[in-house]
Design a protein around this motif. Structure first.
Motif, PDB file in Angstrom:
ATOM      1  N   ARG A   1       4.020   1.635   1.723  1.00  0.00           N
ATOM      2  CA  ARG A   1       4.920   2.917   1.423  1.00  0.00           C
ATOM      3  C   ARG A   1       4.838   3.603   1.974  1.00  0.00           C
ATOM      4  NH1 ARG A   1       8.342  -1.295  -0.415  1.00  0.00           N
ATOM      5  NH2 ARG A   1       7.416  -2.833  -2.170  1.00  0.00           N
ATOM      6  N   GLU A   2       5.355   4.851   2.202  1.00  0.00           N
ATOM      7  CA  GLU A   2       4.256   6.419   2.827  1.00  0.00           C
ATOM      8  C   GLU A   2       6.252   6.808   1.932  1.00  0.00           C
ATOM      9  OE1 GLU A   2       3.560   6.501   7.470  1.00  0.00           O
ATOM     10  OE2 GLU A   2       5.559   6.325   7.291  1.00  0.00           O
ATOM     11  N   MET A   3       5.531   7.729   1.468  1.00  0.00           N
ATOM     12  CA  MET A   3       6.596   8.776   0.484  1.00  0.00           C
ATOM     13  C   MET A   3       6.100  10.761   0.631  1.00  0.00           C
ATOM     14  SD  MET A   3       4.945   7.075  -3.641  1.00  0.00           S
ATOM     15  CE  MET A   3       3.783   7.462  -3.039  1.00  0.00           C
ATOM     16  N   GLU A   4       7.223  10.874   0.707  1.00  0.00           N
ATOM     17  CA  GLU A   4       7.160  12.361   0.449  1.00  0.00           C
ATOM     18  C   GLU A   4       6.918  12.917  -0.322  1.00  0.00           C
ATOM     19  OE1 GLU A   4       8.450  13.697   3.966  1.00  0.00           O
ATOM     20  OE2 GLU A   4       9.670  11.873   4.195  1.00  0.00           O
ATOM     21  N   LYS A   5       5.459  14.168   0.028  1.00  0.00           N
ATOM     22  CA  LYS A   5       4.686  15.058  -1.210  1.00  0.00           C
ATOM     23  C   LYS A   5       5.507  15.288  -2.762  1.00  0.00           C
ATOM     24  CE  LYS A   5       1.369  16.690   1.753  1.00  0.00           C
ATOM     25  NZ  LYS A   5       0.649  17.615   1.781  1.00  0.00           N
ATOM     26  N   GLU A   6       7.192  15.805  -2.101  1.00  0.00           N
ATOM     27  CA  GLU A   6       7.915  15.813  -3.385  1.00  0.00           C
ATOM     28  C   GLU A   6       8.615  14.369  -4.143  1.00  0.00           C
ATOM     29  OE1 GLU A   6      11.247  17.236  -1.057  1.00  0.00           O
ATOM     30  OE2 GLU A   6      12.763  15.676  -2.164  1.00  0.00           O
ATOM     31  N   ASN A   7       7.827  12.967  -4.287  1.00  0.00           N
ATOM     32  CA  ASN A   7       7.615  12.088  -4.668  1.00  0.00           C
ATOM     33  C   ASN A   7       7.182  11.117  -4.630  1.00  0.00           C
ATOM     34  OD1 ASN A   7      11.434  11.769  -3.704  1.00  0.00           O
ATOM     35  ND2 ASN A   7      10.818  10.500  -2.032  1.00  0.00           N
ATOM     36  N   TYR A   8       5.856  12.358  -4.797  1.00  0.00           N
ATOM     37  CA  TYR A   8       5.229  11.687  -6.071  1.00  0.00           C
ATOM     38  C   TYR A   8       4.546  12.857  -6.761  1.00  0.00           C
ATOM     39  CZ  TYR A   8       0.237   9.192  -6.811  1.00  0.00           C
ATOM     40  OH  TYR A   8      -0.633   9.083  -8.257  1.00  0.00           O
ATOM     41  N   ALA A   9       3.976  12.017  -7.781  1.00  0.00           N
ATOM     42  CA  ALA A   9       3.721  12.992  -9.129  1.00  0.00           C
ATOM     43  C   ALA A   9       2.187  12.657 -10.024  1.00  0.00           C
ATOM     44  CB  ALA A   9       4.883  13.887 -10.299  1.00  0.00           C
ATOM     45  N   GLU A  10       1.375  13.668 -10.145  1.00  0.00           N
ATOM     46  CA  GLU A  10      -0.148  12.695 -11.319  1.00  0.00           C
ATOM     47  C   GLU A  10       0.147  14.551 -12.218  1.00  0.00           C
ATOM     48  OE1 GLU A  10      -2.840  11.117  -7.833  1.00  0.00           O
ATOM     49  OE2 GLU A  10      -3.416  12.668  -8.664  1.00  0.00           O
TER      50      GLU A  10
ATOM     51  N   VAL B   1       0.410  -1.309   0.143  1.00  0.00           N
ATOM     52  CA  VAL B   1       0.241  -0.055   0.244  1.00  0.00           C
ATOM     53  C   VAL B   1       0.973   1.193   0.079  1.00  0.00           C
ATOM     54  CG1 VAL B   1      -1.620   1.177   1.444  1.00  0.00           C
ATOM     55  CG2 VAL B   1      -1.741  -1.330   0.837  1.00  0.00           C
ATOM     56  N   GLU B   2       1.086   2.542  -1.400  1.00  0.00           N
ATOM     57  CA  GLU B   2       1.772   3.111  -1.397  1.00  0.00           C
ATOM     58  C   GLU B   2       1.011   4.916  -0.598  1.00  0.00           C
ATOM     59  OE1 GLU B   2       4.777   3.400  -2.738  1.00  0.00           O
ATOM     60  OE2 GLU B   2       4.966   1.164  -3.454  1.00  0.00           O
ATOM     61  N   ILE B   3       1.189   5.341   0.285  1.00  0.00           N
ATOM     62  CA  ILE B   3       0.597   6.327   0.573  1.00  0.00           C
ATOM     63  C   ILE B   3       1.590   7.621   1.048  1.00  0.00           C
ATOM     64  CG2 ILE B   3      -1.708   5.039   1.808  1.00  0.00           C
ATOM     65  CD1 ILE B   3       0.206   4.825   4.783  1.00  0.00           C
ATOM     66  N   ILE B   4       0.430   8.776   0.842  1.00  0.00           N
ATOM     67  CA  ILE B   4       2.004   9.720   1.373  1.00  0.00           C
ATOM     68  C   ILE B   4       1.853  10.273   2.816  1.00  0.00           C
ATOM     69  CG2 ILE B   4       1.611  12.266   1.092  1.00  0.00           C
ATOM     70  CD1 ILE B   4       2.113  11.624  -1.793  1.00  0.00           C
ATOM     71  N   LYS B   5       2.795  10.533   3.706  1.00  0.00           N
ATOM     72  CA  LYS B   5       3.191  10.463   5.303  1.00  0.00           C
ATOM     73  C   LYS B   5       1.836  10.978   5.150  1.00  0.00           C
ATOM     74  CE  LYS B   5       7.819   9.509   6.132  1.00  0.00           C
ATOM     75  NZ  LYS B   5       9.261   9.739   5.690  1.00  0.00           N
ATOM     76  N   GLY B   6       1.938  10.802   6.466  1.00  0.00           N
ATOM     77  CA  GLY B   6       1.463  11.926   7.379  1.00  0.00           C
ATOM     78  C   GLY B   6       0.123  11.040   8.220  1.00  0.00           C
ATOM     79  N   ARG B   7      -0.249   9.467   7.518  1.00  0.00           N
ATOM     80  CA  ARG B   7      -1.344   9.094   8.346  1.00  0.00           C
ATOM     81  C   ARG B   7      -0.397   8.632   9.859  1.00  0.00           C
ATOM     82  NH1 ARG B   7      -2.522   8.962   2.932  1.00  0.00           N
ATOM     83  NH2 ARG B   7      -4.560   9.007   3.138  1.00  0.00           N
ATOM     84  N   THR B   8      -1.243   7.847  11.222  1.00  0.00           N
ATOM     85  CA  THR B   8      -0.834   8.326  11.991  1.00  0.00           C
ATOM     86  C   THR B   8      -0.896   6.586  12.410  1.00  0.00           C
ATOM     87  OG1 THR B   8      -2.663   7.844  13.200  1.00  0.00           O
ATOM     88  CG2 THR B   8      -2.130  10.104  13.415  1.00  0.00           C
ATOM     89  N   VAL B   9      -0.281   6.091  13.750  1.00  0.00           N
ATOM     90  CA  VAL B   9       0.005   4.242  13.784  1.00  0.00           C
ATOM     91  C   VAL B   9      -1.376   3.981  14.066  1.00  0.00           C
ATOM     92  CG1 VAL B   9       0.525   2.075  15.151  1.00  0.00           C
ATOM     93  CG2 VAL B   9       2.336   5.061  14.656  1.00  0.00           C
ATOM     94  N   GLU B  10      -2.086   4.651  14.802  1.00  0.00           N
ATOM     95  CA  GLU B  10      -3.570   3.812  14.669  1.00  0.00           C
ATOM     96  C   GLU B  10      -4.705   3.989  13.001  1.00  0.00           C
ATOM     97  OE1 GLU B  10      -5.051   2.721  16.695  1.00  0.00           O
ATOM     98  OE2 GLU B  10      -6.793   2.537  15.998  1.00  0.00           O
ATOM     99  N   GLN B  11      -4.380   4.825  12.433  1.00  0.00           N
ATOM    100  CA  GLN B  11      -4.920   4.617  11.234  1.00  0.00           C
ATOM    101  C   GLN B  11      -3.980   3.048  10.662  1.00  0.00           C
ATOM    102  OE1 GLN B  11      -3.798   8.833   9.700  1.00  0.00           O
ATOM    103  NE2 GLN B  11      -5.974   8.872   8.974  1.00  0.00           N
ATOM    104  N   LYS B  12      -2.926   3.678  10.455  1.00  0.00           N
ATOM    105  CA  LYS B  12      -2.473   2.443   9.554  1.00  0.00           C
ATOM    106  C   LYS B  12      -2.718   0.667  10.147  1.00  0.00           C
ATOM    107  CE  LYS B  12       1.951   4.355   9.322  1.00  0.00           C
ATOM    108  NZ  LYS B  12       3.677   4.266   9.223  1.00  0.00           N
ATOM    109  N   ARG B  13      -2.980   1.095  11.601  1.00  0.00           N
ATOM    110  CA  ARG B  13      -3.587  -0.206  12.515  1.00  0.00           C
ATOM    111  C   ARG B  13      -4.275  -0.584  11.733  1.00  0.00           C
ATOM    112  NH1 ARG B  13      -2.341   1.496  17.507  1.00  0.00           N
ATOM    113  NH2 ARG B  13      -1.067   0.244  17.705  1.00  0.00           N
TER     114      ARG B  13
END
Lengths: 61, 61, 61, 61, 61, 61
Positions: free
Chosen positions: A44-53, A6-18
């Motif tokens: 996998r968490e990505m910094e906002k400078e590492n994802y483009a649309e 699961v690829e996501i932008i960084k910023g979710r809490t551990v509780e959200q991942k759980r």
């Protein structure tokens, strides 16, 4: 097996991942007929400078 | 769709990533006939101790 | 390095892949300052029943 | 080619990665009949909150 | 964990894959200190029209 | 974003994949707070000779 990535932008809490790991595992076991022990989830968490649309980095949106 | 993953050694600037995302998206849309909005790019950065060629870590080169 | 993975729905011609590989490689070498020999591209093709957006398989769209 | 990706939980030393890269490359070249220069290895490290088995994050085990 | 992905050009025999899986697993368990049961290996095979180096598809080499 | 990759052994029906895509998307949107349109799912199917656990190919189990 199954292995889920699961690829996501960084910023979710551990509780959200759980909760995500728990509920995605349930969705997989129910629909693909496999035991929970068989399901591995890699987050996998990505910094906002590492994802483009559309050619634009998220850091520029 | 298309989803593009680009693995690089850490050390590029945001400006380099910005240009790369822009130009790779153009290359994809032009050659595969799809709209820019359809192109997602994930950049993954690696430490030099996390990449090897011919059995040797980059940190040892 | 860089290693590029491009996920697409099945159905492109070899000529389209050829042009894509050529132009993506150029975009990468120009923006990330690396020699063409360093760029590896893996193309992955998916059946329409193996890709979903918003919870709907492409085969059902 | 071959390109090898190894996903591990964070915490290994550089020396462990060095030995792993060396021995996995040997195993690949010997069994798949390719020169060492052709083998690229990408190591990905995960935090314990980014990996789950049976619906449970490693950070909770 | 560890999860290993091995990308190769199509054409290896089942016996080659069998030996590869066995020896890569040994290399991983010995160097990263984990039990064999923990090692999962995914083999991905590519057609020669789906891999490029230096901007050239393998099918054109 | 999020982009989800699900690796499975070949053999599931389209109906199983349809339900899986639907329910995994629901699990992701509910727990990670994102709209369904943002969720992309890639399903990868493997032959039994292309997956190994504990050094043994599934085709040999």
């Amino acid at each position: 097996m199954p292995i889920v990535q699961v690829e996501i932008i960084k910023g979710r809490t551990v509780e959200q991942k759980r909760q995500m790991a728990k509920q995605v595992t349930e969705a997989i076991t129910k629909t693909l007929a496999c035991p929970p022990e068989a399901v591995k989830i890699i987050i996998r968490e990505m910094e906002k400078e590492n994802y483009a649309e559309a050619g634009t980095l998220f850091v520029d949106k």
